[in-house]
Design a protein around this motif. Structure first.
Motif, mmCIF file in Angstrom:
data_model
loop_
_atom_site.group_PDB
_atom_site.id
_atom_site.type_symbol
_atom_site.label_atom_id
_atom_site.label_comp_id
_atom_site.label_asym_id
_atom_site.label_seq_id
_atom_site.Cartn_x
_atom_site.Cartn_y
_atom_site.Cartn_z
ATOM 1 N N PRO A 286 0.613 -1.280 -0.037
ATOM 2 C CA PRO A 286 -0.147 0.006 0.069
ATOM 3 C C PRO A 286 0.792 1.278 0.064
ATOM 4 O O PRO A 286 0.270 2.445 -0.189
ATOM 5 C CB PRO A 286 -0.831 0.089 1.307
ATOM 6 C CG PRO A 286 -0.638 -1.543 1.602
ATOM 7 C CD PRO A 286 0.486 -2.017 1.275
ATOM 8 N N ASN A 287 2.172 1.179 0.402
ATOM 9 C CA ASN A 287 3.061 2.280 0.287
ATOM 10 C C ASN A 287 3.787 2.499 -0.869
ATOM 11 O O ASN A 287 4.484 3.457 -1.147
ATOM 12 C CB ASN A 287 4.077 2.157 1.462
ATOM 13 C CG ASN A 287 3.193 2.118 2.776
ATOM 14 O OD1 ASN A 287 2.212 3.083 3.171
ATOM 15 N ND2 ASN A 287 3.731 1.286 3.590
ATOM 16 N N PRO A 289 3.724 4.148 -4.530
ATOM 17 C CA PRO A 289 3.001 4.929 -5.398
ATOM 18 C C PRO A 289 2.659 4.677 -6.743
ATOM 19 O O PRO A 289 1.727 5.162 -7.544
ATOM 20 C CB PRO A 289 3.604 6.443 -5.314
ATOM 21 C CG PRO A 289 5.033 5.869 -5.098
ATOM 22 C CD PRO A 289 5.001 4.571 -4.396
ATOM 23 N N ALA A 292 -0.654 3.057 -7.498
ATOM 24 C CA ALA A 292 -1.881 3.985 -7.479
ATOM 25 C C ALA A 292 -1.886 4.950 -8.536
ATOM 26 O O ALA A 292 -2.854 5.232 -9.179
ATOM 27 C CB ALA A 292 -1.436 4.615 -5.974
ATOM 28 N N ALA A 309 -9.046 9.754 -6.616
ATOM 29 C CA ALA A 309 -8.496 9.196 -5.285
ATOM 30 C C ALA A 309 -7.173 8.400 -5.264
ATOM 31 O O ALA A 309 -6.179 8.540 -4.607
ATOM 32 C CB ALA A 309 -9.581 8.137 -4.762
ATOM 33 N N TRP A 310 -7.028 7.703 -6.514
ATOM 34 C CA TRP A 310 -5.763 6.947 -6.637
ATOM 35 C C TRP A 310 -4.613 7.915 -6.851
ATOM 36 O O TRP A 310 -3.482 7.879 -6.482
ATOM 37 C CB TRP A 310 -5.855 5.917 -7.833
ATOM 38 C CG TRP A 310 -6.590 4.987 -7.516
ATOM 39 C CD1 TRP A 310 -7.804 4.445 -8.023
ATOM 40 C CD2 TRP A 310 -6.170 3.582 -6.549
ATOM 41 N NE1 TRP A 310 -8.148 3.124 -7.328
ATOM 42 C CE2 TRP A 310 -7.240 2.627 -6.751
ATOM 43 C CE3 TRP A 310 -4.891 3.401 -5.871
ATOM 44 C CZ2 TRP A 310 -7.017 1.416 -5.700
ATOM 45 C CZ3 TRP A 310 -5.130 2.288 -4.911
ATOM 46 C CH2 TRP A 310 -5.824 1.448 -4.921
ATOM 47 N N GLN A 312 -4.522 11.160 -5.796
ATOM 48 C CA GLN A 312 -4.257 11.825 -4.553
ATOM 49 C C GLN A 312 -3.447 10.693 -3.613
ATOM 50 O O GLN A 312 -2.513 11.209 -3.164
ATOM 51 C CB GLN A 312 -5.441 11.999 -3.607
ATOM 52 C CG GLN A 312 -5.129 12.804 -2.536
ATOM 53 C CD GLN A 312 -6.617 12.889 -1.966
ATOM 54 O OE1 GLN A 312 -7.639 12.108 -2.033
ATOM 55 N NE2 GLN A 312 -6.680 13.903 -0.749
ATOM 56 N N LYS A 313 -3.592 9.414 -3.711
ATOM 57 C CA LYS A 313 -2.643 8.623 -2.923
ATOM 58 C C LYS A 313 -1.384 8.548 -3.321
ATOM 59 O O LYS A 313 -0.396 8.398 -2.430
ATOM 60 C CB LYS A 313 -3.526 7.058 -2.828
ATOM 61 C CG LYS A 313 -2.489 6.166 -2.054
ATOM 62 C CD LYS A 313 -3.219 4.895 -2.013
ATOM 63 C CE LYS A 313 -2.247 3.956 -1.225
ATOM 64 N NZ LYS A 313 -3.084 2.374 -1.160
ATOM 65 N N VAL A 316 0.130 11.806 -1.994
ATOM 66 C CA VAL A 316 0.455 11.697 -0.798
ATOM 67 C C VAL A 316 1.749 10.879 -0.385
ATOM 68 O O VAL A 316 2.407 11.256 0.627
ATOM 69 C CB VAL A 316 -0.788 11.078 0.063
ATOM 70 C CG1 VAL A 316 -0.482 11.015 1.433
ATOM 71 C CG2 VAL A 316 -1.880 12.448 -0.043
ATOM 72 N N LEU A 317 1.812 9.553 -1.165
ATOM 73 C CA LEU A 317 2.743 8.663 -0.664
ATOM 74 C C LEU A 317 3.926 9.288 -1.288
ATOM 75 O O LEU A 317 5.250 9.176 -0.466
ATOM 76 C CB LEU A 317 2.543 7.513 -1.449
ATOM 77 C CG LEU A 317 1.491 6.544 -0.967
ATOM 78 C CD1 LEU A 317 1.038 5.305 -1.926
ATOM 79 C CD2 LEU A 317 1.821 5.875 0.542
ATOM 80 N N TYR A 328 -2.201 14.679 -9.969
ATOM 81 C CA TYR A 328 -3.254 14.890 -9.195
ATOM 82 C C TYR A 328 -3.912 16.245 -9.364
ATOM 83 O O TYR A 328 -5.150 16.488 -9.553
ATOM 84 C CB TYR A 328 -2.704 14.817 -7.738
ATOM 85 C CG TYR A 328 -3.674 14.981 -6.758
ATOM 86 C CD1 TYR A 328 -5.112 14.728 -6.797
ATOM 87 C CD2 TYR A 328 -3.243 15.898 -5.812
ATOM 88 C CE1 TYR A 328 -5.813 14.665 -5.687
ATOM 89 C CE2 TYR A 328 -4.001 16.016 -4.652
ATOM 90 C CZ TYR A 328 -5.456 15.544 -4.651
ATOM 91 O OH TYR A 328 -6.379 15.738 -3.546
#
Length: 404
Positions: A286-287, A289, A292, A309-310, A312-313, A316-317, A328
């Protein structure tokens, strides 16, 4: 030998010397830390805890303390092994701030091991600053430095060096490849030989080396993956897919294989299959990027909300990745959220993480709002921070002159 650091055991589950002997049920790492505290020896642990923090952050791709990391590696009492480890982990860092540091380390560090690690980290980064440093390193007193520098220069296009420089590089490359073929039964050597050939775009030789590595050890995943890259470079996508799938059969949870196979099937216009592969990769780590970001691109046309949303993830990562930030911001604008997109890109430019597209977008946006001072500011920043061709630089300067 380091002093015992039971605090690192509590924080990172690493071993400490105290508990190698003291193993009674009531003598765990917390007990050892209490003893160290009572003896007033906790300050000895601070330096090692700080280095452990940097390693942990780098492994997770968190670069908010990049300045402090790089500074710690240039201190007189820096640890060679930790320095080499962090330099290797810097390969995952997208900040351009690392390049001057690596070049300086390559040129000046007293440790041959550290110089060699820096040379390796400059792999295929062929700039006006790195190439002279790597060429000089091909004449280092230590063979390890020479061959690592040669490997990093292997992708140098023909005709880019003077005759003397090319001869110098060829000698180091010959030394590198001589070492690789010294043991004909070593699967790892053939794999590394394939990597050199691939950097030189000698695809047939690369493929032959990877196939030899596979013949010697069929369950070794990397040559299957890199053979797929070669097939793809040759336009043989069916063979590339088969090679990726052989690698995946050996290691179904290999993130590199999953991600690259997903990219390939997306390129072959099989979006549902690509989506499933990217989702599996995102679930496994999950970490990371990369899955995502690709899911955001893949879903943009069919599910804009999920795509945002992906994206953004991914941002953020890895907020210091200019590509993730711009993508994004782009999809925020598509959803009508212009202000947060502008704020995001302004921050990326201020932090020197922005892509070329971010500068163009902000300049165009400010121009549409007739905010001429901000247009000029963005253009000045682009000229200062971007590596531009003479033609692009002239275009920017003309725009700057024409701005009211």
């Amino acid at each position: 030998m380091r002093p015992p650091v039971p605090a690192a055991t509590l924080k990172y589950e690493s071993d400490n010397a105290c508990n190698l002997c003291h193993q009674a049920p009531d003598q765990d790492a917390a007990w050892a830390q209490q003893q160290v505290t009572e003896w007033g020896m906790t300050t000895r642990q601070e330096r090692y805890l700080r280095l452990a923090d940097y390693i942990d952050q780098a492994r997770q791709g968190r670069w908010q303390q990049l300045d402090q990391m790089l500074d710690s590696l240039q201190q007189p009492d820096r640890d060679e092994i930790v320095t080499g480890s962090l330099i290797r982990l810097l390969r995952r860092c997208d900040s351009p701030q690392k390049w001057p540091f690596l070049i300086e380390v390559l040129q000046q560090d007293p440790s041959a091991f550290v110089r060699a690690t820096a040379a390796e980290a400059l792999d295929s980064v062929l700039t006006t600053e790195s190439v002279p440093a790597l060429l000089k390193a091909t004449q280092d007193d230590y063979r390890l430095v020479r061959v690592r520098a040669a490997a990093s220069l292997a992708s140098m296009p023909p005709g880019q060096l003077s005759e003397d420089q090319q001869s110098q590089l060829d000698r180091a490359l010959a030394e590198l490849m001589e070492g690789m073929i010294a043991r004909a039964d070593d699967y790892g050597s053939h794999y590394n030989l394939g990597n050199v050939y691939m950097e030189q775009r000698k695809f047939d030789q690369a493929l032959e080396a990877y196939q030899t590595s596979i013949k010697l050890r069929s369950d070794f995943v990397p040559p299957h993956v890199n053979a797929a890259f070669v097939y793809h470079a040759q336009g043989k996508n069916a063979e590339a897919e088969q090679s990726f799938r052989r690698a995946l059969a050996l290691d179904p949870n290999n993130l590199i294989t999953l991600t690259n196979l997903a990219m390939l099937v997306a390129e072959l216009n099989r979006p549902q299959e690509a989506k499933a592969l990217f989702l599996k990769a995102a679930k496994l780590d999950p970490n990371d990027p990369v899955p995502a970001y690709n899911l955001g691109i893949l879903l943009a046309q069919v599910n804009p909300t999920a795509a945002l949303a992906w994206c953004q993830k991914a941002y953020v990562l890895q907020p210091d990745n200019g590509k993730y930030g711009y993508t994004y911001a782009y999809y925020l604008v598509q959803q009508g959220d212009v202000d947060p997109a502008v704020a995001l890109l302004e921050k990326q430019i201020a932090d020197c993480h922005a892509t070329v597209d971010a500068y163009w977008f902000l300049a165009s946006y400010y121009r549409s709002q007739q905010q001429w001072p901000k247009v000029k500011q963005v253009l000045h920043q682009a000229l200062a921070h971007l590596e531009l061709s003479p033609q692009d630089r002239e275009v920017l300067q003309r725009q700057l002159r024409d701005t009211p």
